[in-house]
Structure formats: C-alpha cells, structure tokens
Design a protein around this motif. Structure first.
Motif, PDB file in Angstrom:
ATOM      1  N   THR A  34      -3.410 -15.923   2.989  1.00 31.08           N
ATOM      2  CA  THR A  34      -4.569 -16.207   2.146  1.00 31.08           C
ATOM      3  C   THR A  34      -4.215 -16.046   0.667  1.00 31.08           C
ATOM      4  OG1 THR A  34      -5.256 -13.966   2.752  1.00 31.08           O
ATOM      5  CG2 THR A  34      -6.438 -15.776   3.787  1.00 31.08           C
TER       6      THR A  34
ATOM      7  N   GLN B 210       0.647 -11.911   8.358  1.00 29.35           N
ATOM      8  CA  GLN B 210      -0.098 -12.642   7.324  1.00 29.35           C
ATOM      9  C   GLN B 210       0.571 -12.533   5.958  1.00 29.35           C
ATOM     10  OE1 GLN B 210      -1.481 -10.266   9.263  1.00 29.35           O
ATOM     11  NE2 GLN B 210      -3.086 -11.233  10.485  1.00 29.35           N
ATOM     12  N   HIS B 211       1.352 -11.481   5.734  1.00 30.29           N
ATOM     13  CA  HIS B 211       2.115 -11.377   4.489  1.00 30.29           C
ATOM     14  C   HIS B 211       3.419 -12.182   4.623  1.00 30.29           C
ATOM     15  CE1 HIS B 211       3.407  -9.727   0.655  1.00 30.29           C
ATOM     16  NE2 HIS B 211       4.595  -9.540   1.194  1.00 30.29           N
TER      17      HIS B 211
ATOM     18  N   ASN C  28      11.226   0.743   2.877  1.00 33.71           N
ATOM     19  CA  ASN C  28      10.092   1.288   3.626  1.00 33.71           C
ATOM     20  C   ASN C  28      10.555   2.558   4.317  1.00 33.71           C
ATOM     21  OD1 ASN C  28       8.001   1.666   5.698  1.00 33.71           O
ATOM     22  ND2 ASN C  28       7.326  -0.387   5.072  1.00 33.71           N
TER      23      ASN C  28
ATOM     24  N   LYS D 221       0.781   3.783  -2.812  1.00 31.65           N
ATOM     25  CA  LYS D 221      -0.241   4.858  -2.814  1.00 31.65           C
ATOM     26  C   LYS D 221      -1.372   4.678  -3.830  1.00 31.65           C
ATOM     27  CE  LYS D 221       1.944   7.747   0.098  1.00 31.65           C
ATOM     28  NZ  LYS D 221       2.729   6.745   0.832  1.00 31.65           N
TER      29      LYS D 221
ATOM     30  N   SER E 258       4.408  -3.337   4.787  1.00 24.93           N
ATOM     31  CA  SER E 258       4.683  -3.144   6.213  1.00 24.93           C
ATOM     32  C   SER E 258       5.296  -4.370   6.855  1.00 24.93           C
ATOM     33  CB  SER E 258       3.402  -2.749   6.950  1.00 24.93           C
ATOM     34  OG  SER E 258       2.418  -3.755   6.798  1.00 24.93           O
TER      35      SER E 258
ATOM     36  N   THR F 200       0.615  -7.401  -1.731  1.00 25.66           N
ATOM     37  CA  THR F 200       0.011  -7.680  -0.426  1.00 25.66           C
ATOM     38  C   THR F 200      -1.508  -7.769  -0.592  1.00 25.66           C
ATOM     39  OG1 THR F 200      -0.313  -5.354   0.132  1.00 25.66           O
ATOM     40  CG2 THR F 200       1.801  -6.351   0.759  1.00 25.66           C
ATOM     41  N   ARG F 201      -2.126  -8.293   0.429  1.00 25.12           N
ATOM     42  CA  ARG F 201      -3.581  -8.398   0.368  1.00 25.12           C
ATOM     43  C   ARG F 201      -4.243  -7.016   0.338  1.00 25.12           C
ATOM     44  NH1 ARG F 201      -7.518 -11.966   4.266  1.00 25.12           N
ATOM     45  NH2 ARG F 201      -9.380 -10.731   3.956  1.00 25.12           N
TER      46      ARG F 201
ATOM     47  N   ILE G 194       0.472 -12.557  -2.002  1.00 25.21           N
ATOM     48  CA  ILE G 194       1.401 -13.409  -1.254  1.00 25.21           C
ATOM     49  C   ILE G 194       1.023 -13.356   0.218  1.00 25.21           C
ATOM     50  CG2 ILE G 194       3.815 -13.570  -0.501  1.00 25.21           C
ATOM     51  CD1 ILE G 194       4.526 -12.569  -3.338  1.00 25.21           C
TER      52      ILE G 194
ATOM     53  N   ASP H 191      12.139   6.858   1.093  1.00 25.32           N
ATOM     54  CA  ASP H 191      10.960   7.018   0.244  1.00 25.32           C
ATOM     55  C   ASP H 191      11.106   6.135  -0.997  1.00 25.32           C
ATOM     56  OD1 ASP H 191       8.867   7.803  -1.315  1.00 25.32           O
ATOM     57  OD2 ASP H 191       9.268   9.966  -1.137  1.00 25.32           O
ATOM     58  N   LEU H 192      10.182   5.202  -1.148  1.00 25.71           N
ATOM     59  CA  LEU H 192      10.277   4.267  -2.279  1.00 25.71           C
ATOM     60  C   LEU H 192      10.228   4.988  -3.621  1.00 25.71           C
ATOM     61  CD1 LEU H 192       7.363   3.506  -3.912  1.00 25.71           C
ATOM     62  CD2 LEU H 192       6.800   2.681  -1.649  1.00 25.71           C
TER      63      LEU H 192
ATOM     64  N   ARG I  47       0.813  -1.216   0.000  1.00 21.70           N
ATOM     65  CA  ARG I  47       0.000   0.000   0.000  1.00 21.70           C
ATOM     66  C   ARG I  47       0.847   1.266   0.000  1.00 21.70           C
ATOM     67  NH1 ARG I  47      -5.109  -0.817   3.583  1.00 21.70           N
ATOM     68  NH2 ARG I  47      -3.543  -1.190   5.170  1.00 21.70           N
TER      69      ARG I  47
HETATM   70  C1  LIG Z   1      -7.176 -13.384   8.193  1.00 15.95           C
HETATM   71  C2  LIG Z   1      -6.245 -12.457   7.479  1.00 15.95           C
HETATM   72  C3  LIG Z   1      -5.548 -12.913   6.384  1.00 15.95           C
HETATM   73  C4  LIG Z   1      -4.659 -12.069   5.700  1.00 15.95           C
HETATM   74  N1  LIG Z   1      -3.974 -12.562   4.630  1.00 15.95           N
HETATM   75  C5  LIG Z   1      -3.052 -11.768   4.053  1.00 15.95           C
HETATM   76  C6  LIG Z   1      -2.254 -12.252   2.966  1.00 15.95           C
HETATM   77  O1  LIG Z   1      -2.374 -13.381   2.501  1.00 15.95           O
HETATM   78  N2  LIG Z   1      -1.329 -11.411   2.426  1.00 15.95           N
HETATM   79  C7  LIG Z   1      -1.141 -10.133   2.882  1.00 15.95           C
HETATM   80  O2  LIG Z   1      -0.284  -9.439   2.334  1.00 15.95           O
HETATM   81  N3  LIG Z   1      -1.908  -9.657   3.877  1.00 15.95           N
HETATM   82  C8  LIG Z   1      -2.856 -10.426   4.471  1.00 15.95           C
HETATM   83  N4  LIG Z   1      -3.628  -9.903   5.449  1.00 15.95           N
HETATM   84  C9  LIG Z   1      -3.562  -8.452   5.705  1.00 15.95           C
HETATM   85  C10 LIG Z   1      -2.378  -8.038   6.568  1.00 15.95           C
HETATM   86  O3  LIG Z   1      -2.739  -8.134   7.938  1.00 15.95           O
HETATM   87  C11 LIG Z   1      -1.980  -6.580   6.283  1.00 15.95           C
HETATM   88  O4  LIG Z   1      -3.098  -5.753   6.479  1.00 15.95           O
HETATM   89  C12 LIG Z   1      -1.444  -6.355   4.869  1.00 15.95           C
HETATM   90  O5  LIG Z   1      -0.429  -7.294   4.561  1.00 15.95           O
HETATM   91  C13 LIG Z   1      -0.859  -4.941   4.781  1.00 15.95           C
HETATM   92  O6  LIG Z   1      -0.517  -4.673   3.458  1.00 15.95           O
HETATM   93  P1  LIG Z   1       0.564  -3.537   3.119  1.00 15.95           P
HETATM   94  O7  LIG Z   1       1.862  -3.901   3.760  1.00 15.95           O
HETATM   95  O8  LIG Z   1       0.521  -3.351   1.663  1.00 15.95           O
HETATM   96  O9  LIG Z   1      -0.071  -2.216   3.740  1.00 15.95           O
HETATM   97  P2  LIG Z   1       0.270  -1.383   5.019  1.00 15.95           P
HETATM   98  O10 LIG Z   1       0.257  -2.211   6.253  1.00 15.95           O
HETATM   99  O11 LIG Z   1      -0.634  -0.200   4.973  1.00 15.95           O
HETATM  100  O12 LIG Z   1       1.777  -0.931   4.817  1.00 15.95           O
HETATM  101  C14 LIG Z   1       2.206   0.017   3.903  1.00 15.95           C
HETATM  102  C15 LIG Z   1       3.669   0.311   4.211  1.00 15.95           C
HETATM  103  O13 LIG Z   1       4.174   1.208   3.238  1.00 15.95           O
HETATM  104  C16 LIG Z   1       5.074   2.086   3.875  1.00 15.95           C
HETATM  105  N5  LIG Z   1       5.142   3.325   3.078  1.00 15.95           N
HETATM  106  C17 LIG Z   1       4.171   4.249   2.892  1.00 15.95           C
HETATM  107  N6  LIG Z   1       4.612   5.198   2.036  1.00 15.95           N
HETATM  108  C18 LIG Z   1       5.889   4.885   1.710  1.00 15.95           C
HETATM  109  C19 LIG Z   1       6.867   5.493   0.886  1.00 15.95           C
HETATM  110  N7  LIG Z   1       6.610   6.637   0.207  1.00 15.95           N
HETATM  111  N8  LIG Z   1       8.078   4.905   0.786  1.00 15.95           N
HETATM  112  C20 LIG Z   1       8.354   3.761   1.456  1.00 15.95           C
HETATM  113  N9  LIG Z   1       7.449   3.134   2.246  1.00 15.95           N
HETATM  114  C21 LIG Z   1       6.237   3.686   2.363  1.00 15.95           C
HETATM  115  C22 LIG Z   1       4.484   2.317   5.256  1.00 15.95           C
HETATM  116  O14 LIG Z   1       5.484   2.717   6.167  1.00 15.95           O
HETATM  117  C23 LIG Z   1       3.903   0.949   5.571  1.00 15.95           C
HETATM  118  O15 LIG Z   1       4.826   0.156   6.322  1.00 15.95           O
HETATM  119  C24 LIG Z   1      -4.510 -10.737   6.138  1.00 15.95           C
HETATM  120  C25 LIG Z   1      -5.235 -10.278   7.253  1.00 15.95           C
HETATM  121  C26 LIG Z   1      -6.077 -11.122   7.914  1.00 15.95           C
HETATM  122  C27 LIG Z   1      -6.813 -10.602   9.117  1.00 15.95           C
END
Ligand SMILES: Cc1cc2nc3c(=O)[nH]c(=O)nc-3n(C[C@H](O)[C@H](O)[C@H](O)COP(=O)(O)OP(=O)(O)OC[C@H]3O[C@@H](n4cnc5c(N)ncnc54)[C@H](O)[C@@H]3O)c2cc1C
Length: 332
Positions: A263, A282-283, A297, A223, A278, A245-246, A260, A315-316, A220
């Motif tokens: 789930t 789960q990821h 990150n 953005k 992040s 990511t999910r 990945i 900053d990515l 995420r």
């Molecule tokens: C039952 C269950 C099953 C799940 N199964 C999965 C699964 O299979 N796979 C999965 O991925 N998730 C799964 N999830 C969801 C998981 O808990 C997280 O919510 C998800 O992985 C977060 O995705 P993310 O890292 O993309 O987003 P976020 O947690 O929002 O992280 C975004 C990251 O980007 C960084 N960032 C922001 N802007 C910048 C920038 N400009 N430069 C550098 N870094 C930046 C932030 O610091 C943050 O660390 C599951 C959840 C549940 C409850």
C-alpha cells in the motif's frame, strides 16, 4: 496530427524536477517497444510539461519512433487534471492500440481518469506485458504479491496499463531519435482548477525514492520516531533515500510518501538496507526487487532474513551507528 495506425503504442514519459526524463520513463519505453514490435506498429512517446524538449529527445534517442511534446506554460507542475486532458486528447489524435503509463504517484492518478473519459479499462501496477492474438496481456501482482494475474481487455481500444517502476530494464540511448512534434494543448477551465504555486525540494538526499540508487528502510524496531535519525544518518552517508514500513507510517513517525510496500511505493534500488524491519510480505513486495538487501534485526527468525542477501543479527542501536561511522570514515 494524423492517426498513427491500428498497431501504434503510446507511452508516456515522466519528467523529474531536474527537467530530465525520469528512469521509469525508459522502463516504460522498453515495455512499449516489446508491445509495438509484437503489434508491428510504431512506438510513440508523449512528454508533457514546460521546457520538456530535451527530456523528450532523450526518449527518442532511447528508441521511440515518434515524439509528441505537449509543452505549455499551463502544464507547469503538471496537475492530474491537466495531464488527463492532454493524454486523452493525444489518444484521440493518435488512436493507439495500447497506452502504457508509468505507475508512479502521478501516473496512477491520471491513467484511470483518462480511461474513464474514454470508456475503457486500465490494468494497474503491471509488472509484465505481452501481446497474444493481437490483444494486450498485462500481468499484475495480487494478494500482496503472492499471486500474479493476467489481465485482458479484449476488443477495448485503446488497451491501457500502468507499469510498476523497476519492472523492466531501462531502454538505453542508441543514437539520435526523431524530431519532437508539438501536440496541441487544449485545456478547458475545469482542467486548470488546481495550480501548483510552489515546489519545495528536500534539503539533502535523493528526492525520489524510486530513483535512488540505495534506500534505507526503517521499521518499528527503531522504537520511537526520534531514533529514525539513525536511519537518516546511514542514508546520508550512503547517499540513499529514506523509506519506512507501514507500521511506522501508521504510527505517525514518518510521512506516507516514504512508505514502501503493497500500500506504499515499490522500489528496486541497487541496495536496500532494512533496519528493524520484520519483513512482512506486504512490505517485501515493495522492495524485494532490490539487487542487494541488507537486513539488520535482532530476531534471527525474522522473515526479512529469508530475502536478505546479507543479514546482521543484532541490536540495531549498536550496529547502525557503528556502520555509519565506518562508512563515513571510509568515504572521507
Ligand atoms: C492490507 C495490508 C497492507 C499492508 N501494506 C503494507 C505496506 O505497504 N508496507 C508495509 O511495510 N507494511 C504493510 N502492511 C503491514 C505489514 O503487515 C506489517 O505489519 C508491517 O510491515 C510491519 O512493520 P515493521 O516491520 O516496522 O514492524 P514489526 O513487524 O513490528 O517489526 C519490527 C522488527 O524490528 C525488530 N527489532 C526490534 N527491536 C530491535 C532492535 N533493537 N534491533 C534490531 N531489530 C529490532 C523485531 O525483531 C521485528 O522483526 C500491510 C498490512 C496489511 C494487512
């Protein structure tokens, strides 16, 4: 076809779009060899599809004692229903003690169907297997990978499990193996309700996340969906597959087959580059088996850094284009 004996282990080899046995097939072969040695029975490999003789031979060269080949035009595209029918038939013929199936999208679909047909259980998504007192002990992660549990199915025959990709070393070729033996393909009209009319390959890059030497996973932090082009460009220069990511899959930025994690899919490439991810548990359970994890990150406290081999805090949107440009220059 004769019953191979009480201690036989049947493993299923999966064939890729290129006609070769997929790497996971050799991993399941390793798991099967361990179980077969413990039971003192033969290791039998089954390969299904069209023109799969060479793929079968490669499994024989890597240690299968017998090769069964279901080679039939009706198995083109190998649908779940056809695979279920052939595997169930083979199990009845061979009467193995244990059946191990790749825990891929396909295997996770047909293994439980076969188990239901035979009235037995199946331990899904196993990362380890052993034999204790003549019974299979299949280890599988639960609670998002925080805990591992041992599944036993005492008395059940066969005892079935699907094996999570990248959980075992791939069996290596040791020499010419046995000659493939054809196995009858007995399909009812119900097994052929679905036909594959066309398969479209991706234009570039590895087509299969599990087989890619490197994966660039985006989160995420990117953005918005258009910014995924940064991930795609980095993946292209690394000859890597793209993962997600999910959070971004749920947002509709990327297709589910790229997800990945718990789930989604499990990958264990040589290199995993996490971009704006992040590092939620789960990821991580879906990629923490990677040899090297590089995390980009901007949050120094992001959990991804706890499992990263190399961490880049920043900053990515600055780092990823610079990294891609450097790698492109180095490669040219
Ligand atoms: C039952 C269950 C099953 C799940 N199964 C999965 C699964 O299979 N796979 C999965 O991925 N998730 C799964 N999830 C969801 C998981 O808990 C997280 O919510 C998800 O992985 C977060 O995705 P993310 O890292 O993309 O987003 P976020 O947690 O929002 O992280 C975004 C990251 O980007 C960084 N960032 C922001 N802007 C910048 C920038 N400009 N430069 C550098 N870094 C930046 C932030 O610091 C943050 O660390 C599951 C959840 C549940 C409850």
């Amino acid at each position: 076809m004769t019953d191979t004996g009480a201690g036989a282990v049947l493993v299923v080899g999966e064939v890729g779009a290129d006609g070769a046995a997929r790497p996971v097939s050799f991993e399941v072969l390793t798991a099967g060899r361990r179980v077969a040695n413990a039971l003192g029975g033969p290791l039998v490999a089954l390969v299904m599809g069209v023109g799969v003789g060479e793929a079968a031979r490669s499994l024989g060269a890597a240690g299968a004692d017998r090769l069964l080949v279901a080679d039939d035009a009706r198995l083109a595209g190998l649908t779940t229903e056809a695979a279920s029918a052939v595997l169930a038939h083979t199990i009845r013929e061979v009467a193995p003690a244990v059946v191990l199936v790749p825990g891929t999208t396909a295997g996770r679909d047909y293994a439980p169907r076969v188990a239901a047909r035979l009235g037995v259980g199946v331990a899904a998504d196993c990362v380890d297997v052993a034999i204790e007192e003549g019974e299979l002990v299949a280890v599988r992660p639960i609670l998002g990978g925080r805990v591992q549990t041992a599944v036993r199915m005492p008395g059940s025959r066969p005892q079935m499990a699907t094996i999570r990709p990248a959980s075992f070393e791939a069996a290596e070729a040791t020499g010419a193996g046995p000659e493939p033996e054809p196995i009858a393909v007995d399909l009812a009209p119900n097994d052929l309700r679905v036909t594959v009319r066309e398969t479209t390959a991706k234009e570039a890059g590895p087509t299969n996340l599990e087989d890619a030497w490197a994966v660039v996973g985006g989160g995420r932090g990117l953005k918005e969906p258009d910014n995924f082009k940064l991930v795609e460009e980095l993946a292209e220069v690394l000859d890597a597959a793209v993962g997600a990511t999910r959070a971004v899959v749920d947002a509709g930025w990327r297709p589910h087959h790229e997800q990945i994690g718990q789930t989604g899919r499990t990958v264990a490439p040589r290199l995993y580059v996490a971009v704006g991810v992040s590092g939620a548990i789960q990821h991580n359970v879906g990629m923490q088996g990677s040899d090297y994890i590089v995390a980009i990150n901007r949050d120094p406290d992001a959990p991804i850094f706890k499992i990263a081999s190399f961490g880049i805090v920043g900053d990515l949107f600055e780092i990823v284009p610079a990294l891609t440009a450097e790698l492109r220059a180095a490669r040219s």
